[in-house]
Design an enzyme around this catalytic site. Structure first.
Site, PDB file in Angstrom:
ATOM      1  N   GLU A 171      65.531 -65.351  76.825  1.00  0.00           N
ATOM      2  CA  GLU A 171      64.121 -65.860  76.692  1.00  0.00           C
ATOM      3  C   GLU A 171      63.522 -65.847  77.921  1.00  0.00           C
ATOM      4  O   GLU A 171      63.094 -67.157  78.502  1.00  0.00           O
ATOM      5  CB  GLU A 171      64.373 -67.301  75.908  1.00  0.00           C
ATOM      6  CG  GLU A 171      64.934 -67.408  74.657  1.00  0.00           C
ATOM      7  CD  GLU A 171      65.008 -68.776  74.165  1.00  0.00           C
ATOM      8  OE1 GLU A 171      64.693 -69.763  74.849  1.00  0.00           O
ATOM      9  OE2 GLU A 171      65.464 -68.922  72.818  1.00  0.00           O
ATOM     10  N   GLU A 369      70.143 -66.474  68.456  1.00  0.00           N
ATOM     11  CA  GLU A 369      70.113 -67.852  68.053  1.00  0.00           C
ATOM     12  C   GLU A 369      69.288 -68.289  67.005  1.00  0.00           C
ATOM     13  O   GLU A 369      68.318 -67.292  66.793  1.00  0.00           O
ATOM     14  CB  GLU A 369      69.400 -68.661  69.286  1.00  0.00           C
ATOM     15  CG  GLU A 369      69.925 -68.879  70.628  1.00  0.00           C
ATOM     16  CD  GLU A 369      69.305 -69.657  71.544  1.00  0.00           C
ATOM     17  OE1 GLU A 369      68.279 -70.296  71.313  1.00  0.00           O
ATOM     18  OE2 GLU A 369      69.767 -69.368  72.826  1.00  0.00           O
TER      19      GLU A 369
HETATM   20  O1  IFM Z   1      68.375 -75.118  73.269  1.00  0.00           O
HETATM   21  C1  IFM Z   1      67.500 -74.171  73.181  1.00  0.00           C
HETATM   22  C2  IFM Z   1      68.362 -72.901  73.985  1.00  0.00           C
HETATM   23  O2  IFM Z   1      68.695 -73.147  75.161  1.00  0.00           O
HETATM   24  C3  IFM Z   1      67.166 -71.784  74.052  1.00  0.00           C
HETATM   25  N1  IFM Z   1      66.371 -71.573  72.788  1.00  0.00           N
HETATM   26  C4  IFM Z   1      66.120 -72.577  71.990  1.00  0.00           C
HETATM   27  C5  IFM Z   1      66.965 -73.649  71.921  1.00  0.00           C
HETATM   28  C6  IFM Z   1      66.532 -74.886  70.981  1.00  0.00           C
HETATM   29  O3  IFM Z   1      65.370 -75.342  71.559  1.00  0.00           O
END
Ligand code: IFM
Length: 463
Positions: A171, A369
């Site tokens: 990210e 994710e």
């Molecule tokens: O916890 C975070 C993660 O570290 C990165 N992506 C989003 C998740 C939830 O906010």
């Protein structure tokens, strides 16, 4: 009432199922065995930056409980575990030789996973820049990209004989924008032009690191699947008007195209470059050859998806410009169910996103994710009956299956997160885990969502 697990259609046997975590969010042992501070240690120790003053000093104490956590992962029946390496544990101060104790920890983790039949999927950078590198300028400084490439080579040197799956960055939008423009995350700067320089140097760091890792894997004949993970959503106009469509163009430009276009097409989107100059006095500091480095082919694109957003090009009062004379890009709140982060729940947006990525970029994807925070409670039976999280996972996995059925080459799904953990500025108040962590005792308890996920994976594989 929890959902009954069932096989998910359209997901082949080869579909990858996983769970994901990140180093600073779970490891703890912040000052042990040679690890030096990262920007998140500094930021979380600065009063006022995190809810309750929480820090990652202990987190889930995964550093000391790793075998127990790997046993949990094995018990879930997933085939892949995505985790990140702590740069300053592996290479203290962000430069120089590897830390033998840091290497030993990740060696043990990788060996334990392999012995448990779980494939390790390594993320090199999940936001925890060594503090010395921030002091030297951080991501807005070009040199950080070269430091990152050296670290990537060092990490691959240590683990590349057993780890084939490598993600360079997690990210970069968050690292650049939340970290340097909005100040909501480490290092907490508020300097938009610096954030834009960070965007380019993160992408350059990705490209340089990818080059080094590919070279090493090739020379040593190690298998390699290499990619980058972006946080991506969808931008939908509130009304079919030129100003709402233009707001979407801007949101999509800064949220998605400014990363994907250079990565896949080798160019920055001209409309974004023009907007940055006109509205922010900001410039991407591109030098000759950078875009060739950044656009070397990706094996896989990691997609972190949480929600889609509706945009308007007007303020609530109907104005087209904000108080600084810039065009309005306003997220419009909808009357939709929300998670504990106050994020709207929009599973069909995930199908739309995967289909549009397929059409516009054509790189195979993995959902690296997806998940949700909810206000969990422990029942009188000692269990966590998190029907809301189970429904969230079920709807999003269905959305992935639908995208596959419609032709998107999406190859895996990793739930965020294995464990409740340090949710950055929100501290420990927000729980994303499918496994509950009692932070007083470090007891781990499978929530209903974890059992549902385990059974869904098994049934889908057997179908
Ligand atoms: O916890 C975070 C993660 O570290 C990165 N992506 C989003 C998740 C939830 O906010």
């Amino acid at each position: 009432m929890n959902l009954v697990p069932r096989p998910v259609p359209h997901l082949p046997r080869s579909f990858r199922w996983g769970v994901a975590t990140a180093a600073y969010q779970i490891e703890g042992a912040a000052a042990e065995d040679g690890r030096t501070p990262s920007i998140w240690d500094t930021y979380s120790h600065t009063p006022g930056n995190t809810a309750g003053g929480d820090t990652g000093d202990t987190a889930c104490d995964h550093y000391h409980r790793m075998p127990e956590d790997v046993a949990l992962i094995k018990g879930l029946g997933v085939d892949t575990y995505r985790f990140s390496l702590s740069w300053s544990r592996l290479q203290p101060h962000g430069r120089g030789p590897a830390n033998p104790k840091g290497v030993a920890f990740y060696d043990r983790l990788v060996d334990e996973l392999l012995a448990s039949g779980v494939t390790p999927w390594v993320t090199l950078y999940h936001w925890d820049l060594p503090q010395e590198l921030e002091d030297a300028g951080g991501w807005p400084a070009r040199d950080t990209a070269y430091r990152f490439a050296d670290y990537a080579a060092l990490a691959h040197d240590a683990l590349g004989d057993r780890v084939a799956h490598w993600t360079t960055l997690n990210e970069p939008w968050c690292s650049a924008m939340l970290g340097y423009a909005y100040g909501d995350q480490a290092p907490g700067r508020r300097d938009f032009p610096a954030a834009v320089r960070a965007v380019h140097h993160l992408l350059l760091g990705h490209g340089l690191a990818a080059e080094r890792v590919r070279e090493a894997a090739h020379t040593r004949d190690h298998p390699l699947e290499l990619g980058i993970t972006l946080n991506l959503g969808t931008a939908t106009p509130e009304h079919d008007t030129p100003e709402d469509r233009d707001a979407c163009r801007r949101a999509d430009g800064l949220g998605r195209r400014v990363y994907l276009d250079p990565l896949v097409k080798g160019v920055y989107p001209q409309d974004v470059v023009a907007d940055l100059a006109a509205h922010h006095g900001a410039e991407l500091p591109v030098r000759d050859g950078d875009l060739e480095t950044i656009s070397a082919p990706l094996d896989v694109l990691g997609v972190n998806f949480y929600r889609g957003t509706l945009f308007s090009g007007r303020t609530e009062d109907g104005a087209l410009q904000d108080e600084r004379g810039r065009p309005v890009t306003r997220a419009v709140e909808r009357d939709l169910p929300r998670t504990a982060m106050d994020w709207e729940i929009t599973p069909t947006a995930l199908t739309d996103l995967l289909l549009s990525l397929q059409k516009e970029y054509g790189v195979p994807t993995v959902i690296t994710e997806n998940g949700a925070a909810f206000e969990d409670t422990v029942g009188a039976d000692g269990e966590v009956h998190d029907a809301d999280r189970t429904a969230y996972l079920a709807d999003h996995i269905d959305a992935v299956a639908e995208a596959r059925a419609q032709g998107a080459d999406v190859r895996g799904y990793f739930a965020w997160s294995l464990l409740d953990n340090f949710e950055w500025s929100y501290g420990y108040a927000k729980r994303f885990g499918i496994v509950r962590v009692d932070y007083d005792t470090q007891l781990r308890t499978l929530k209903d969502s974890a059992k549902w996920y385990r059974d869904t994976i098994r049934l889908t594989r057997e179908a």
